[in-house]
Design a protein around this motif. Structure first.
Motif, PDB file in Angstrom:
ATOM      1  N   THR B 288      29.883  44.957 -12.622  1.00  0.00           N
ATOM      2  CA  THR B 288      28.843  45.103 -13.645  1.00  0.00           C
ATOM      3  C   THR B 288      28.761  46.548 -14.108  1.00  0.00           C
ATOM      4  OG1 THR B 288      27.660  43.456 -12.378  1.00  0.00           O
ATOM      5  CG2 THR B 288      26.470  44.523 -14.165  1.00  0.00           C
ATOM      6  N   GLY B 291      31.591  47.441 -16.324  1.00  0.00           N
ATOM      7  CA  GLY B 291      31.354  46.847 -17.639  1.00  0.00           C
ATOM      8  C   GLY B 291      30.296  47.624 -18.408  1.00  0.00           C
ATOM      9  N   SER B 294      31.539  51.022 -19.495  1.00  0.00           N
ATOM     10  CA  SER B 294      32.501  50.914 -20.607  1.00  0.00           C
ATOM     11  C   SER B 294      31.749  50.674 -21.910  1.00  0.00           C
ATOM     12  CB  SER B 294      33.471  49.761 -20.359  1.00  0.00           C
ATOM     13  OG  SER B 294      34.034  49.884 -19.089  1.00  0.00           O
ATOM     14  N   LEU B 295      30.783  49.759 -21.847  1.00  0.00           N
ATOM     15  CA  LEU B 295      29.990  49.487 -23.057  1.00  0.00           C
ATOM     16  C   LEU B 295      29.266  50.746 -23.496  1.00  0.00           C
ATOM     17  CD1 LEU B 295      28.426  45.950 -22.608  1.00  0.00           C
ATOM     18  CD2 LEU B 295      30.116  46.730 -24.256  1.00  0.00           C
TER      19      LEU B 295
END
Lengths: 226, 562
Positions: B288, B291, B294-295
């Motif tokens: 998570t 992720g 990265s976002l």
């Protein structure tokens, strides 16, 4: 009934004495005290629960009836009178549970229950197995050795009876109140034994005076071990 | 020493990453705490259900064992043999006793195959062992006293624990009853409380189990290194404790059964279970976090671009304007954000006012210079208005030659100032009626360079310097101050050179009268290619006469000049 026979026999013996130059005799009277409840005491523990099997109310025979008082260290005055006694199998019990007989006597085991019974013994004095037989039949066993013979039923494991086989006629079963009388005992010193099938025996020395009466009180139970 | 401030993109990334990391750390902490709590609860529940299961299984086993014991104790042969043995043990011969004993032992051995017990033991009414058989029968030596278990005050307790030989046994007892309730002996079915038992319980409850008797650890499924620690920790365990620390590890503990001095415990490691759950949770959170980061990275790069690109464009435009001093250019509105558009508007307004101020300054300068030129012209009555006329003529010629408006403007002011250097030429040379001596002429010639120096002090007059400096250069290289050749002379300087010469010829001087225009033109034509450029002379002709110019033939020229 049997007891009466024994008394009659004793009387006969007593009556015959003057004629046979019998030794002087005396009598023993006494009392047996059952000091504790000796029936069904079991282990002093409740680690098991009694079986919950519907059982017949035990015959209301007083426990004193299972006591035998006898002399030890005395020989029979002559040939032993043999008798024939009966232990009935009724309500899955042997009745009476204790019988005392002279050596050579015979005990009948009539079956009064509407079921098969069996009589066997592992005792060293008399080892036998009378097999299984139905109501109305009777089988018998003759006891040729002195000793205590315990008999059981192979079908009903709780059934047991004891036959006390003695080498002499000087034995008696106390009355309901515990009193007993042994007559025509040759004068001398003996041991008198109070015996109960569960709690063992009490042995007390006793001297029977010629023409007199010795008195003794036997307290049962006794310690199982010396 | 000043450091360059970081880029907007970098700042945004830092802010985003720090925010995301703090958020993830907080979430991880909360999840770890919750997980541990939940695991503890789960382990407890698991132990409880294990305890219930074991209690039920044990209850059934006990019922089964009791039934087995009772049915075994009902054997007539066993009863008869035991009863007879008791009755005759002191009177019978050895062989008879051995026979009775064999009967009992044989009967027990036969039974041992039918019961779920590790040992079957017969004790007589004195609580001494008559015979024993079964897998662990030899843990029960013959003629040894068996302690009585159980307690009269709690008749429900129908079994107990007996230490015998090396082992600890859980026993169920059944009496051998003959006659009307007389007990001739007791049959015990004994189950060993050993490692096997612990493992069996452990498999049922799916937890570790431990058997503690008389404060000593008898058997356990705990790992070997934890045993000693457990044995000492269990000494301090109270009835209400539900956790215990064994070898630094936290265990949930539950007492399963109490039998006299013996207790069965179920144990489950909280740390181990929590560790497993946390590992899973951590893996999930790491994915998570990757992720989310990265976002955040993509988002902040996008945002930074959205913000920094218009700002960069704006600052680029501003810096271009600042470098070129092109205050007339207006930066277009991008419409990317209200703030930037406002900034652009403000900047444009600022630039407009700067441009206005610049124009005003230039106008002031121009006026001052024009005044200067007029004052210069006024020193000599013959040259009065000369600069203004040359300027006007030059612009007219420039128009003919189709110069750009900006160049015309340069030309106009440059022509106006072309003789400004004459300020430094003494009056006696400048106003000398007769021909100049070579030395005087040299002084006069210096007015070009002097003018250039004067102009160089004013920044916005820089474009006019070539006109002022080079308006006396000639195509044949005989001009001054540098003696440049034809193509090396800038066009405005050539124009002003021709216009200057023409105005000088058509104006009166102290030593001669003015000459007519035609004669002046002829004179110019005569000096084409040596003194003047042809196209410039043609432009002058067009500008002065308003007719297309035609260069006279050389022969005619020579005739004319002759």
């Amino acid at each position: 009934m049997c007891r009466h026979l024994a008394i009659i026999a004793a009387l006969l013996l007593a009556g015959a004495a003057p004629y046979a130059e019998a030794p002087a005799t005396g009598a023993i009277v006494g009392k047996v005290l059952l000091t504790t409840a000796i029936k069904g005491s079991g282990l002093p523990s409740t680690i098991y629960q009694p079986r919950a099997v519907a059982r017949h109310q035990p015959t209301a025979a007083p426990e004193i009836g299972n006591v035998v008082v006898s002399l030890r260290g005395i020989a029979a005055p002559g040939p032993l009178n043999v008798s024939r006694r009966e232990i009935r199998q009724v309500h899955e019990e042997f009745l009476p549970r204790v019988v005392a007989v002279t050596r050579g006597s015979t005990v009948d085991f009539p079956n009064a229950d509407p079921i098969f019974h069996n009589v066997f013994s592992l005792a060293s004095a008399a080892t036998f197995d009378l097999g299984r037989y139905p109501m109305g039949r009777s089988k018998s066993a003759t006891f040729t050795k002195a000793g205590v013979v315990k008999v059981y039923c192979h079908i009903h494991s709780q059934m047991s009876a004891t036959i006390v086989v003695l080498d002499h006629p000087y034995f008696v079963t106390p009355e309901v109140d515990g009193t007993f009388r042994l007559a025509d005992v040759p004068a001398g010193s003996y041991s008198i034994v109070g015996w109960h099938e569960r709690v063992g025996e009490r042995v007390t020395p006793i001297t029977v005076p010629a023409g007199g009466t010795a008195t003794v009180t036997l307290s049962l139970p006794v310690e199982d071990e010396p | 020493m000043t450091r360059r401030p970081p880029r907007l993109l970098f700042r945004m990334l830092v802010v985003t990453f720090v925010t995301a990391s703090v958020l993830i750390a907080v979430i991880f902490g909360a999840v770890a705490i919750t997980t541990r709590r939940q695991v503890r609860q789960t382990v407890r529940t698991q132990l409880e259900s294990g305890q219930r299961m074991i209690a039920e299984v044990q209850r059934r086993e006990r019922i089964g064992l009791r039934l087995q014991a009772e049915s075994a104790a009902d054997s007539p042969t066993l009863k008869a043999a035991v009863d007879t043995w008791v009755a005759e043990r002191r009177t019978a011969t050895d062989s008879v006793r051995a026979q009775l004993h064999n009967t009992i032992a044989g009967e027990l051995a036969r039974m041992s195959g039918r019961v779920d017990a590790d040992a079957l033991i017969i004790v007589d009414t004195r609580h001494r062992t008559l015979a024993a058989s079964g897998r662990l029968g030899n843990s029960w030596p013959i003629d040894s006293t068996v302690p009585i278990v159980g307690d009269r005050s709690t008749p429900d307790v129908d079994d107990g624990v007996i230490h015998s030989g090396q082992g600890l046994f859980r026993v169920v007892a059944a009496p051998l009853v003959v006659g009307d309730g007389a007990v001739v002996g007791t049959l015990y079915l004994a189950s060993s409380l050993d490692e096997r038992f612990a493992e069996r319980l452990s498999a049922l409850a799916q937890t570790a189990t431990a058997i503690v008797s008389d404060r000593r650890l008898v058997a356990t499924t705990l790992p070997h290194e934890a045993r000693h620690s457990f044995e000492s920790a269990v000494q301090h365990l109270t009835a209400t404790d539900d956790t215990i620390v064994i070898a630094g590890e936290s265990y949930a503990i539950r007492r399963l059964t109490d039998l006299g001095d013996t207790s069965l415990y179920a144990l489950s490691s909280i740390d181990q279970s929590a560790g497993n759950a946390l590992r899973e949770m951590t893996t999930m959170l790491v994915f998570t976090a990757i992720g989310a980061l990265s976002l955040a990275l993509i988002g902040s790069i996008g945002l930074a671009h959205l913000l920094s690109r218009p700002i960069g464009e704006l600052s680029g435009a501003i810096s271009t304007i600042t470098q070129t001093r092109d205050f007339e250019t207006r930066i277009p509105l991008r419409g990317s954000s209200q703030e930037l558009d406002t900034l652009t508007d403000t900047f444009n307004a600022l630039m407009a006012s700067v441009a206005a101020a610049e124009a005003e300054t230039q106008a002031a300068y121009t006026a001052a210079i024009r005044g200067l030129a007029a004052a210069l012209d006024a020193r000599d009555p013959y040259t009065a208005g000369h600069s203004e006329r040359v300027s006007a003529l030059s612009v007219a010629m420039g128009r003919v030659m189709q110069l750009a408006p900006d160049d015309l403007e340069v030309l106009r002011l440059g022509a106006l100032l072309h003789d400004i250097g004459k300020i430094g030429v003494p009056d006696d040379i400048l106003r000398k009626p007769g021909p100049l001596t070579p030395a005087e002429y040299e002084v006069l010639q210096q007015h070009t360079q002097l003018g250039a120096r004067i102009l160089s002090t004013v920044p916005f007059l820089a474009p006019h310097i070539p006109i002022v400096e080079l308006h006396h250069e000639r195509p044949d290289g005989k001009g001054y101050p540098r003696g440049l050749r034809s193509d090396e002379i800038p066009l405005p300087a050539r124009i002003v050179h021709v216009a200057d010469a023409f105005d000088a010829m058509t104006s009166a001087r102290a030593y001669r009268p003015e000459r007519p225009v035609e004669e002046a033109i002829r004179e110019l034509w005569a000096c084409v290619e040596s003194e003047f450029h042809e196209d410039v002379v043609m432009a002058l002709v067009v500008a002065v006469t308003g007719r297309p110019a035609v260069r006279p033939l050389v022969a005619e020229q020579e005739r004319l000049s002759a």
